[in-house]
Design an enzyme around this catalytic site. Structure first.
Site, short mmCIF file in Angstrom:
data_model
loop_
_atom_site.label_atom_id
_atom_site.label_comp_id
_atom_site.label_asym_id
_atom_site.label_seq_id
_atom_site.Cartn_x
_atom_site.Cartn_y
_atom_site.Cartn_z
N ASN A 109 -28.14 9.15 -14.48
CA ASN A 109 -28.46 9.73 -15.80
C ASN A 109 -29.67 9.10 -16.50
O ASN A 109 -30.00 9.46 -17.62
CB ASN A 109 -27.26 9.70 -16.76
N PHE A 119 -31.88 5.26 -4.53
CA PHE A 119 -30.64 5.18 -3.74
C PHE A 119 -30.21 6.50 -3.12
O PHE A 119 -29.17 6.57 -2.50
CB PHE A 119 -29.51 4.62 -4.61
N ASP A 134 -30.28 16.84 -4.08
CA ASP A 134 -29.90 17.90 -5.00
C ASP A 134 -29.33 17.33 -6.30
O ASP A 134 -29.53 17.89 -7.38
CB ASP A 134 -28.86 18.81 -4.33
N GLY A 135 -28.62 16.21 -6.19
CA GLY A 135 -28.02 15.58 -7.37
C GLY A 135 -29.10 15.09 -8.32
O GLY A 135 -28.99 15.22 -9.54
N SER A 166 -29.61 13.72 0.60
CA SER A 166 -28.75 13.89 1.78
C SER A 166 -28.76 15.32 2.29
O SER A 166 -28.75 15.54 3.49
CB SER A 166 -27.32 13.50 1.42
N GLY A 214 -35.68 12.68 -4.58
CA GLY A 214 -34.26 12.44 -4.32
C GLY A 214 -33.63 13.71 -3.77
O GLY A 214 -34.34 14.59 -3.27
C1 LIG Z 1 -18.81 23.51 13.06
C2 LIG Z 1 -19.41 22.96 11.84
C3 LIG Z 1 -20.21 23.95 11.11
C4 LIG Z 1 -20.77 23.35 9.86
C5 LIG Z 1 -21.36 24.39 8.97
C6 LIG Z 1 -21.97 23.69 7.84
C7 LIG Z 1 -22.51 24.57 6.80
C8 LIG Z 1 -23.20 23.68 5.83
C9 LIG Z 1 -23.66 24.38 4.63
C10 LIG Z 1 -24.02 23.39 3.63
C11 LIG Z 1 -24.38 24.03 2.34
C12 LIG Z 1 -24.59 22.96 1.37
C13 LIG Z 1 -24.95 23.45 0.03
C14 LIG Z 1 -25.55 22.32 -0.73
C15 LIG Z 1 -24.85 21.41 -1.38
C16 LIG Z 1 -25.54 20.25 -2.06
O1 LIG Z 1 -25.81 20.59 -3.39
C17 LIG Z 1 -24.64 19.06 -2.03
C18 LIG Z 1 -25.31 17.82 -2.60
O2 LIG Z 1 -26.46 17.49 -1.91
P1 LIG Z 1 -27.20 16.04 -2.07
O3 LIG Z 1 -26.30 15.05 -1.43
O4 LIG Z 1 -27.34 15.75 -3.54
O5 LIG Z 1 -28.53 16.17 -1.39
N1 LIG Z 1 -24.25 18.81 -0.68
C19 LIG Z 1 -23.00 19.02 -0.24
C20 LIG Z 1 -22.74 18.85 1.22
O6 LIG Z 1 -22.11 19.33 -0.98
N1 LIG Z 2 -30.86 4.31 -9.83
C1 LIG Z 2 -29.74 4.99 -9.60
N2 LIG Z 2 -28.58 4.36 -9.32
C2 LIG Z 2 -27.46 5.04 -9.05
N3 LIG Z 2 -27.38 6.39 -9.07
C3 LIG Z 2 -28.49 7.08 -9.34
C4 LIG Z 2 -29.72 6.42 -9.62
N4 LIG Z 2 -30.66 7.37 -9.85
C5 LIG Z 2 -30.05 8.55 -9.74
N5 LIG Z 2 -28.74 8.39 -9.44
C6 LIG Z 2 -27.71 9.43 -9.21
O1 LIG Z 2 -27.46 9.50 -7.81
C7 LIG Z 2 -26.88 10.76 -7.52
C8 LIG Z 2 -27.24 11.25 -6.14
O2 LIG Z 2 -28.60 11.30 -5.99
P1 LIG Z 2 -29.36 12.20 -4.94
O3 LIG Z 2 -30.81 11.86 -5.09
O4 LIG Z 2 -28.99 13.61 -5.07
O5 LIG Z 2 -28.90 11.62 -3.53
P2 LIG Z 2 -27.96 12.24 -2.40
O6 LIG Z 2 -28.65 13.43 -1.88
O7 LIG Z 2 -27.84 11.16 -1.38
O8 LIG Z 2 -26.66 12.58 -3.05
C9 LIG Z 2 -27.35 11.67 -8.61
O9 LIG Z 2 -26.21 12.18 -9.22
C10 LIG Z 2 -28.13 10.82 -9.57
O10 LIG Z 2 -27.73 11.09 -10.89
#
Ligand SMILES: CCCCCCCCCCCCC/C=C/[C@@H](O)[C@H](COP(=O)(O)O)NC(C)=O
Ligand SMILES: Nc1ncnc2c1ncn2[C@@H]1O[C@H](COP(=O)(O)OP(=O)(O)O)[C@@H](O)[C@H]1O
Ligand SMILES: [Ca+2]
Length: 525
Positions: A155, A121, A178-179, A221, A176
């Site tokens: 988890n 997901f 960062d989470g 993401s 996946g």
């Molecule tokens: C005019 C607009 C300018 C925008 C500048 C944007 C700067 C963006 C810098 C982003 C740095 C993100 C650091 C990473 C955080 C990730 O750990 C976290 C979680 O990432 P995931 O969703 O698990 O891949 N993402 C966010 C957005 O908090």
């Molecule tokens: N099967 C699952 N169902 C729901 N949540 C999950 C599952 N597997 C992992 N996760 C959780 O989903 C969260 C986000 O995952 P991640 O891969 O970082 O996606 P994103 O970058 O979109 O946030 C993590 O905190 C993780 O613990």
């Protein structure tokens, strides 16, 4: 290729059929591939259609083998390419195949058995497809055996890592964002401490390093950890770094509240702006990665600031500074030196004594954002990251304080994350390289009785005379590598090179890193 010194001629033709690699047709020039970048060597059935060299047409039987190797493309992207060699002498052909396979066997850092966790997901919900279509065929080509777990709930991966026999694996792969990486890292580091009898709740504990490497197949993401350690978020590139057995040590910060362990962090610990974005965006998961743009815009408009106090100890062991113009790259000298320096200090003084003796700097104020980053936090949205000169493995974090300023100034600050201008060159932005820090919000100072004793003493003298202020009456949330923390008062300590990734840092030679043209909005600002 590498076969120039062959006693009999070996002919080579590049083939793209098996791995669907893109190559330049008609590009038959020699290329040199180090053994460390060979993915696999296979005996090849010689196909009649391949006999495109006139004089070979008449030969009765040809023998062939194919070398699959890493081809480096632009922007740190790696691809799998292949070259087939053939000759009439079966014995010679076998000798070559054998010799190459033996050389590959000698590459001891390559993983043979991996444990894979897929978050179906994450990001655009493509994790399973990405793994099955792009990564599994490469692992199988490289003769890596895998145990694959598709997670069923949050988890799942973390809990599983406390149950399985992790020691039979050469690495753990997470598919996946960062989470998901954070989950796997908590499982592995937590398991290591448990097995060594170390109490994670003790903020001063000397943690046991985790030598089982983690590989990240980006399918989330933001994928900031992958981007900042490889130079690109690309599943095939990451799979190839795993196959060749790369190793990149990584600093990990531990986060505590009142002698209770909360989380580890490797990329961003963000309060204020990034915490608020994360909290808001969690409600909009259905939007996929777009949720960050939506919540980012909303959070920017809300322009909340938060009052609090930060105490930190500067990272004196490292030669680097957050304002350096050079960044951390493959084989980084500053990381190596800093690690040595820290090891020597710890041997001489012992951790507790040294930390106790050193002075704490205290800063209080109203902040739009407090970001502590263990790495640049470069990601596709911000290719140079929140702190472009932060190091992956120097035992320090960059603490960035963005004080209350106008919306316009904050926008100028944010835009500088996307262009070549210095985002620290503002009077309302301060940056420090630290080895540990503590934060207490104004609210918890006033209301909570359970603020850390040491923090209370330290912060007390600054807050006694402080008049009532007009800032937000609510706290923000900490964003810890994409997961929220429940507490706003935290104590953070960087653990130098606590874990290792299947990566090599960002390579220096990149073909097209520069060439950023200014957009009209940037010119305007
Ligand atoms: C005019 C607009 C300018 C925008 C500048 C944007 C700067 C963006 C810098 C982003 C740095 C993100 C650091 C990473 C955080 C990730 O750990 C976290 C979680 O990432 P995931 O969703 O698990 O891949 N993402 C966010 C957005 O908090
Ligand atoms: N099967 C699952 N169902 C729901 N949540 C999950 C599952 N597997 C992992 N996760 C959780 O989903 C969260 C986000 O995952 P991640 O891969 O970082 O996606 P994103 O970058 O979109 O946030 C993590 O905190 C993780 O613990
Ligand atoms: Ca660091």
């Amino acid at each position: 290729l590498i076969l120039h010194s062959s006693p009999l001629p070996l002919y080579c033709c590049k083939t793209v059929r098996k791995m669907k690699c893109r190559i330049n047709p008609g590009n038959n020039e020699n290329c040199f591939v180090p053994i460390s970048e060979i993915i696999a060597v296979e005996e090849t059935e010689f196909n009649k259609k391949q006999r495109n060299i006139g004089r070979w047409q008449k030969m009765a039987k040809l023998h062939a083998f194919t070398v699959h190797y890493v081809k480096k493309a632009r922007n740190h992207r790696w691809r799998c390419s292949a070259a087939t060699f053939w000759c009439v002498d079966e014995h010679l052909c076998n000798q070559w195949t054998q010799a190459l396979k033996e050389l590959l066997e000698m590459q001891k850092s390559r993983p043979k058995q991996l444990l894979v966790y897929i978050n179906p997901f994450g990001g655009k919900r493509q994790g399973k497809r990405i793994y099955e279509q792009k990564v599994a065929p490469l692992f199988s080509l490289a003769s890596i055996s895998t145990d694959v777990v598709v997670t069923e709930h949050a988890n799942h991966a973390k809990d599983n890592l406390f149950e399985v026999n992790i020691y039979k694996y050469d690495g753990v792969v997470c598919v996946g964002g960062d989470g998901m990486f954070s989950e796997v890292m908590h499982g592995l580091i937590g398991r290591m401490q448990k097995d060594s009898g170390i109490d994670q709740n003790n903020p001063k504990a000397s943690l046991v390093q985790c030598n089982i490497r983690i590989g990240i197949i980006p399918a989330g993401s933001t994928d900031c950890i992958c981007y900042s350690t490889v130079g690109i978020s690309d599943p095939v590139t990451s799979a190839l770094h795993i196959i060749v057995g790369d190793c990149q040590p990584l600093d990990v910060s531990s986060v505590h509240h009142n002698d209770t362990f909360l989380k580890y962090s490797v990329s961003l610990l963000g309060y204020g702006f990034y915490g608020d974005i994360l909290k808001d965006s969690e409600k909009k998961r259905w939007m996929g990665p777009m949720r960050y743009d939506y919540s980012g815009f909303k959070t920017f408009l809300s322009h909340h600031y938060y009052e609090g106090t930060i105490a930190y100890q500067p990272a004196k062991h490292t030669h680097g500074s957050p304002r350096d113009k050079v960044s951390c790259r493959t084989g980084c000298y500053i990381c190596k030196q800093s690690e040595k320096q820290l090891a020597e200090q710890n041997k001489e003084h012992g951790l507790k004594k040294e930390e106790g003796e050193e002075e704490w700097k205290v800063i209080k104020g109203k902040f739009l954002a407090i970001n502590a980053v263990n790495m640049s936090c470069a990601c596709p949205r911000s290719p140079k990251g929140l702190s472009p000169a932060a190091h992956l493995a120097d035992g320090s974090a960059d603490l960035i304080l963005v004080r209350k300023c106008s919306r316009f100034d904050f926008l100028r600050y944010l835009v500088r994350h996307t262009n070549q201008d210095d985002q620290f060159d503002f009077p309302f932005v301060d940056v420090y390289r630290v080895k540990c820090f503590q934060f207490t919000s104004k609210l918890s100072e006033d209301n909570e009785s359970n603020v850390m004793d040491v923090g209370k003493k330290r912060f007390g003298q600054f807050c006694r005379d402080h008049p009532a202020c007009c800032c937000n009456i609510v706290n923000s949330t900490w964003n810890c590598d994409g997961e929220t923390l429940d507490s706003s008062a935290i104590e953070v300590r960087v653990h130098c090179q606590l874990m290792k990734l299947f990566a090599r840092g960002i390579e220096e030679d990149c073909k097209d890193e520069a060439g950023h043209s200014q957009s009209s909005i940037e010119q305007l600002l």
